[in-house]
Write a protein that holds these residues in place. Structure first.
Motif, short mmCIF file in Angstrom:
data_model
loop_
_atom_site.label_atom_id
_atom_site.label_comp_id
_atom_site.label_asym_id
_atom_site.label_seq_id
_atom_site.Cartn_x
_atom_site.Cartn_y
_atom_site.Cartn_z
N ASP A 148 99.59 29.26 122.15
CA ASP A 148 100.73 29.81 121.34
C ASP A 148 101.36 28.87 120.55
OD1 ASP A 148 103.45 30.75 121.03
OD2 ASP A 148 103.54 31.85 122.79
N SER A 149 101.83 29.31 119.35
CA SER A 149 102.35 28.64 118.43
C SER A 149 103.58 27.64 118.77
CB SER A 149 102.51 29.44 117.11
OG SER A 149 101.54 30.10 116.58
N ALA A 150 104.24 28.19 119.72
CA ALA A 150 105.22 27.59 120.18
C ALA A 150 104.93 26.18 120.95
CB ALA A 150 106.13 28.32 121.12
N ALA A 151 103.75 26.07 121.34
CA ALA A 151 103.27 25.06 122.14
C ALA A 151 102.73 23.95 121.03
CB ALA A 151 101.74 25.50 122.85
N LEU A 152 102.83 24.16 119.89
CA LEU A 152 102.50 23.03 118.95
C LEU A 152 103.55 22.00 118.87
CD1 LEU A 152 101.01 25.36 116.17
CD2 LEU A 152 99.60 23.80 117.49
N ASP A 153 104.75 22.30 119.36
CA ASP A 153 105.60 21.34 119.45
C ASP A 153 105.50 19.95 120.08
OD1 ASP A 153 107.27 23.10 117.74
OD2 ASP A 153 108.23 23.84 119.31
N ASN A 154 104.41 20.29 121.04
CA ASN A 154 104.01 19.21 121.74
C ASN A 154 103.00 18.39 121.24
OD1 ASN A 154 105.77 20.18 124.01
ND2 ASN A 154 103.96 21.43 124.59
N PHE A 155 102.69 18.62 120.08
CA PHE A 155 101.58 18.01 119.28
C PHE A 155 102.36 16.86 118.31
CE2 PHE A 155 99.02 21.31 121.16
CZ PHE A 155 97.92 20.83 121.33
N VAL A 156 101.76 15.78 118.07
CA VAL A 156 102.08 15.02 116.85
C VAL A 156 101.03 14.91 115.66
CG1 VAL A 156 103.67 13.43 118.49
CG2 VAL A 156 101.14 13.02 118.21
N ALA A 157 101.53 14.64 114.58
CA ALA A 157 100.36 14.38 113.39
C ALA A 157 100.08 12.86 113.26
CB ALA A 157 101.29 14.70 112.15
N VAL A 158 98.91 12.40 113.34
CA VAL A 158 98.60 11.21 113.29
C VAL A 158 97.45 11.01 112.24
CG1 VAL A 158 98.76 10.79 115.66
CG2 VAL A 158 96.59 11.43 114.74
#
Length: 419
Positions: free
Chosen positions: A308-318
C-alpha cells in the motif's frame, strides 16, 4: 515471495509533460559554467580585438559603433566614439563579475545588457553575437530564481524559490533546448541545399580560400583534398553531427550529454578549420548552459510496489552509488539502455547509474538488480544487505556481463558493511 520474484506493478508518478519540465534542472552548475564560457569569450574578444577592427568602417557606416534605432541604448552608443576605451573597461569589469558568479540574479541582466551592447555595436560580427544575445537573455530569466551571493560557493535552495518563478526558469531552459534543436537542424538542412556541398567540392574550395584557418591549408598541402573519400568524410561529417546534435538536444539527460560531446567535436573542428574561436566557444557555452543533467542523489523514482502506498511512510531515502563494470562503462552501454533497481520490502526504486536515491526500510533485506528501459523484467542479482541508518550509503558494482551478480556493500561511518 522475495523482492527478486515480486511482480512489477509500474507506478505513474508524473505526466510526461511534468517530467520534461522537471528535466530543466535550475540547480545545475552547468548553467553557471556555460554562462561563464560565454562571458570569458566576450572578455577575450574585447581585450584582444582592437577597436579599429570591431568598429571598422563598412560601406556607408563610418568608423564607430552602429547606433541606429533600437541600438542606441548600447553602452558604446551612450558614451560616444571619444569614450570607447572607457566603455571597454566598464564592459570588462561587468564580464568579470559574471565570470566569478557574483550575485547571479543581478549580474544575469548586467550580462544581458553587455551582450546587447556588443551584439548591436560591432560592425563586423562573426555570427556568435546573435546567438549569445538570445541565450544570455534566456539565462537572465533563469537567473531570476538564483538568489545566491555566488553561484559557485553555495547550492541553490529550491525551497526559497516561488513556484511561478521556478516554472518560468525551467521553461526558459526547455525553450533553449528546442531553439538549439532548430538551429542545428537548420544548419544541416541549409548545407544540403548548397551545390558545393552536394557535389562534395566544398572542402576543395575551402582549402584554396586564404580566409579560412590553418587546418584547411594543412589539408591542401598534404593532398588530402585529392582523395575523394576523405573529402566526402570531411564534407558530410559536420552535417551528420549537426543532425545528431539536433535530435539529442531535446532528449534524455544522457542524450543531452552525448549531444554536448558532439557540439565540442563539431565546434572544435570548426575552430581548427575557420579560426572563428569566439563563435565556437559561444555555441559551446550556450549548449552547456541548457543541458542541465539532474544532480546526483536528489531524485527518487518508484518503479513498482507490492505494498500500500501509505506503507511507504516507513521507508527512508538513502544514497545508492551503483555503477556498471568500469570497462563496460567506457562504452556507455548501460547508461544508454539500462537502469539499476534497488528492491526492498516489496518496493523497487529505479535510479541512474552513478548515484541516486533509493527507498529502503531500515533492517529489511536489500538486493540490487537492473532492467532494460523498454521492459519491466528485472535482471541480475546480488547478495542481500541491510541498511541500519538513513545516513548509510549503498555501494554496488555490476560484473562484466549483464548476468553477472552485483557486488553490494553498505557504507556506514566510512566503514563498509557487506551485510
Amino acid at each position: 515471495m522475495s523482492d527478486q520474484d515480486a511482480p512489477m506493478i509500474k507506478m505513474e508518478s508524473s505526466t510526461r509533460f511534468e517530467a520534461i519540465i522537471r528535466s530543466a534542472n535550475i540547480q545545475s552548475r552547468f548553467i553557471s559554467i556555460g554562462r561563464s564560457i560565454i562571458a570569458v569569450t566576450q572578455l577575450i574578444f574585447i581585450l584582444s580585438v582592437s577597436q579599429e577592427i570591431r568598429f571598422a568602417e563598412v560601406g556607408p557606416q563610418p568608423f564607430g559603433p552602429r547606433c541606429q534605432s533600437w541600438s542606441q541604448a548600447g553602452l558604446y552608443c551612450v558614451v560616444g566614439n571619444e569614450n570607447l576605451g572607457l566603455a571597454d573597461v566598464m564592459i570588462a569589469f561587468g564580464l568579470i563579475l559574471v565570470i566569478i558568479g557574483f550575485y547571479p540574479r543581478w549580474t544575469g541582466f548586467l550580462h544581458l545588457y553587455i551582450t546587447y551592447t556588443i551584439s548591436i555595436a560591432v560592425t563586423l560580427p562573426d555570427g556568435g553575437e546573435s546567438v549569445a544575445l538570445i541565450f544570455v537573455g534566456l539565462l537572465a530569466v533563469v537567473s531570476l530564481s538564483d538568489n545566491r551571493r555566488n553561484c559557485y560557493l553555495a547550492n541553490l535552495d529550491m525551497d526559497r524559490i516561488p513556484a511561478p518563478l521556478e516554472g518560468i526558469s525551467r521553461t526558459a531552459i526547455i525553450f533553449g533546448r528546442v531553439l538549439l534543436c532548430f538551429l542545428y537542424a537548420g544548419a544541416a538542412l541549409i548545407k544540403l541545399g548548397v551545390a558545393d556541398w552536394n557535389s562534395e567540392t566544398a572542402l576543395y574550395h575551402a582549402t584554396n580560400n586564404t580566409t579560412f584557418g590553418d587546418w584547411y591549408q594543412l589539408l591542401e598541402t598534404s593532398g588530402t583534398s585529392e582523395h575523394g573519400w576523405l573529402s566526402a568524410v570531411a564534407t558530410w561529417t559536420p552535417v551528420v553531427l549537426a543532425f545528431l546534435i539536433s535530435i539529442n538536444a531535446i532528449g534524455t539527460a544522457n542524450m543531452r550529454r552525448f549531444a554536448f560531446t558532439l557540439v565540442v567535436v563539431l565546434h572544435g573542428g570548426n575552430f581548427l578549420s575557420t579560426g572563428l574561436a569566439s563563435f565556437d566557444l559561444i555555441m559551446i557555452g550556450c549548449f552547456l548552459s541548457v543541458i542541465t543533467p539532474p544532480n546526483r542523489y536528489t531524485h527518487v523514482s518508484i518503479l513498482s510496489t507490492s505494498t500500500d502506498s501509505a506503507a511507504l511512510d516507513n521507508f527512508v531515502a538513502v544514497k545508492a552509488d551503483i555503477r556498471p563494470n568500469p570497462f563496460i562503462s567506457l562504452f556507455g552501454f548501460h547508461q544508454a539502455f539500462t537502469r539499476p533497481v534497488v528492491c526492498c520490502g516489496g518496493v523497487a526504486t529505479q535510479g541512474r547509474w552513478g548515484g541516486d536515491l533509493a527507498l529502503v526500510k531500515i533492517g529489511e533485506p536489500i538486493v540490487v538488480r537492473m532492467r532494460y528501459k523498454l521492459t519491466n523484467k528485472l535482471l541480475g542479482h546480488s547478495t542481500e544487505v541491510l541498511v541500519h541508518d538513513e545516513s548509510d550509503r549503498i555501494r554496488a558494482r555490476l560484473g562484466p556481463l549483464n548476468g553477472s551478480p552485483f557486488k553490494v556493500e553498505v557504507i556506514s561511518d566510512g566503514r563498509p558493511d557487506p551485510g
